[in-house]
Design a protein around this motif. Structure first.
Motif, PDB file in Angstrom:
ATOM      1  N   UNK A 154      -4.927  -3.676 -13.262  1.00 22.38           N
ATOM      2  CA  UNK A 154      -5.978  -4.685 -13.374  1.00 22.38           C
ATOM      3  C   UNK A 154      -5.398  -6.094 -13.373  1.00 22.38           C
ATOM      4  N   UNK A 155      -4.140  -6.230 -13.780  1.00 21.45           N
ATOM      5  CA  UNK A 155      -3.517  -7.550 -13.892  1.00 21.45           C
ATOM      6  C   UNK A 155      -2.683  -7.905 -12.664  1.00 21.45           C
ATOM      7  N   UNK A 156      -2.851  -7.140 -11.586  1.00 19.80           N
ATOM      8  CA  UNK A 156      -2.063  -7.367 -10.376  1.00 19.80           C
ATOM      9  C   UNK A 156      -2.199  -8.792  -9.854  1.00 19.80           C
ATOM     10  N   UNK A 157      -3.419  -9.333  -9.852  1.00 21.21           N
ATOM     11  CA  UNK A 157      -3.647 -10.675  -9.321  1.00 21.21           C
ATOM     12  C   UNK A 157      -3.195 -11.773 -10.282  1.00 21.21           C
ATOM     13  N   UNK A 158      -3.027 -11.423 -11.543  1.00 17.82           N
ATOM     14  CA  UNK A 158      -2.586 -12.411 -12.544  1.00 17.82           C
ATOM     15  C   UNK A 158      -1.086 -12.625 -12.451  1.00 17.82           C
ATOM     16  N   UNK A 159      -0.356 -11.541 -12.270  1.00 19.24           N
ATOM     17  CA  UNK A 159       1.096 -11.622 -12.190  1.00 19.24           C
ATOM     18  C   UNK A 159       1.702 -10.242 -12.365  1.00 19.24           C
ATOM     19  N   UNK A 160       2.905 -10.060 -11.837  1.00 18.61           N
ATOM     20  CA  UNK A 160       3.566  -8.769 -11.921  1.00 18.61           C
ATOM     21  C   UNK A 160       4.441  -8.710 -13.151  1.00 18.61           C
TER      22      UNK A 160
END
Length: 313
Positions: free
Chosen positions: A270-276
């Motif tokens: 779910x946090x892929x677009x926020x940062x790796x």
């Protein structure tokens, strides 16, 4: 980083060589696998799996090496759920201990083929459908929550639609015929309980693959790493079964640990677009969860008295 074709050929050839060694040398004759044999086989396959991780580290760098180790640990941990299911299947079909390895051997080959198919499909979806990552993440979180609430996979071979279909296509005998899957009886082919058990094992592995493949894709989208982590973890599944089948009830908190791992990797998607999240943090969290759940389980087992009528060792 693109993986050269020869690396794929080398991995597949090495896997086939290990399977051939197992079938034609180590287990040419059907026999009951002893605890000692299962222990050294487990150590052998673990050394190969971890050794390949070291090779990835040297060849492609620490980042790829960490991704492989995290994926390998996830698959290895989730495989423990398979062990309990296999034990139930063998009990249902009354498969003697000396023939269980034969079923699991061919089951592993089918598992590798199914995982390769699922991995290829998952890679295509992730490359072409942007929002599929959130579907994978939601599914992993849902599965983790369900597992944490005590809802494990139920095994009902008599209700298995694939087993029912097989019974319509070919008669299934109630009697074993040695290590054979099929026999000729009165001029027609008849399946033995060994084949029915193999079909049940393969069916359940498909169910488990639906969890494990998206879980590794949460760590990396490198298809080579996803595939090799799956393969080298699965190769040691048979040895792990014979080593741990009788001790699974002692791991009281392992299912909770596996549930937390699935929720963690699902949340990562779910946090892929926020940062790796750095792979070493992911690996540390997964190792800490699994290690804590195993340690808590063993401590609980030591403090829990054996059932009435049994004595502890």
């Amino acid at each position: 980083m693109a993986v050269p074709w020869w690396a794929w050929v080398a991995v597949i050839a090495f896997t086939l060589a290990l399977l051939a060694l197992d079938l034609f040398v180590l287990h040419r004759e059907a026999h009951e696998v002893s605890l000692r044999e299962a222990a050294w086989m487990s150590a052998f396959y673990a050394a190969i799996g971890l050794g390949f991780g070291a090779l990835i580290w040297v060849w492609r760098g620490p980042e790829s090496g960490g991704e492989y180790l995290a994926g390998y640990l996830i698959e290895k941990s989730l495989s423990i759920d398979n062990i309990f299911v296999f034990a139930l299947i063998f009990s249902y079909f009354a498969i003697p201990a000396e023939y269980q390895h034969r079923v699991l051997f061919w089951g592993v080959i089918g598992a590798i083929a199914f995982r390769a198919l699922f991995i290829a499909l998952g890679a295509v979806l992730l490359d072409n459908v942007d929002w599929i990552v959130y579907v994978f993440g939601a599914f992993l979180v849902y599965t983790g929550v369900k597992m944490a609430r005590g809802h494990s996979v139920e095994v009902h071979p008599d209700r298995n639609p694939v087993i029912r279909l097989m019974r319509r296509v070919i008669p299934v005998s109630d009697e074993l015929r040695g290590p054979r899957f099929l026999v000729r009886d009165a001029g027609r082919w008849v399946a033995t309980p060994l084949l029915a058990a193999l079909v049940a094992v393969e069916t359940m592995d498909v169910v488990f693959a639906i969890d494990s493949v998206p879980a590794i894709f949460a760590i990396t989208d490198d298809v080579f790493i996803v595939f090799t982590a799956n393969v080298f973890a699965i190769l040691g599944l048979r040895a792990m079964y014979f080593l741990l089948a009788g001790t699974i009830p002692r791991f009281a908190y392992l299912q909770t640990g596996l549930a937390l791992v699935l929720v963690f990797v699902g949340a990562k998607m779910f946090l892929t677009d926020v940062g790796k999240l750095p792979v070493w943090i992911s690996l540390g969290v997964i190792a800490a969860i699994i290690g804590t759940s195993v340690a808590a389980s063993l401590l609980h087992a030591r403090r829990t008295p054996p059932p009435a009528g049994r004595t502890g060792s």
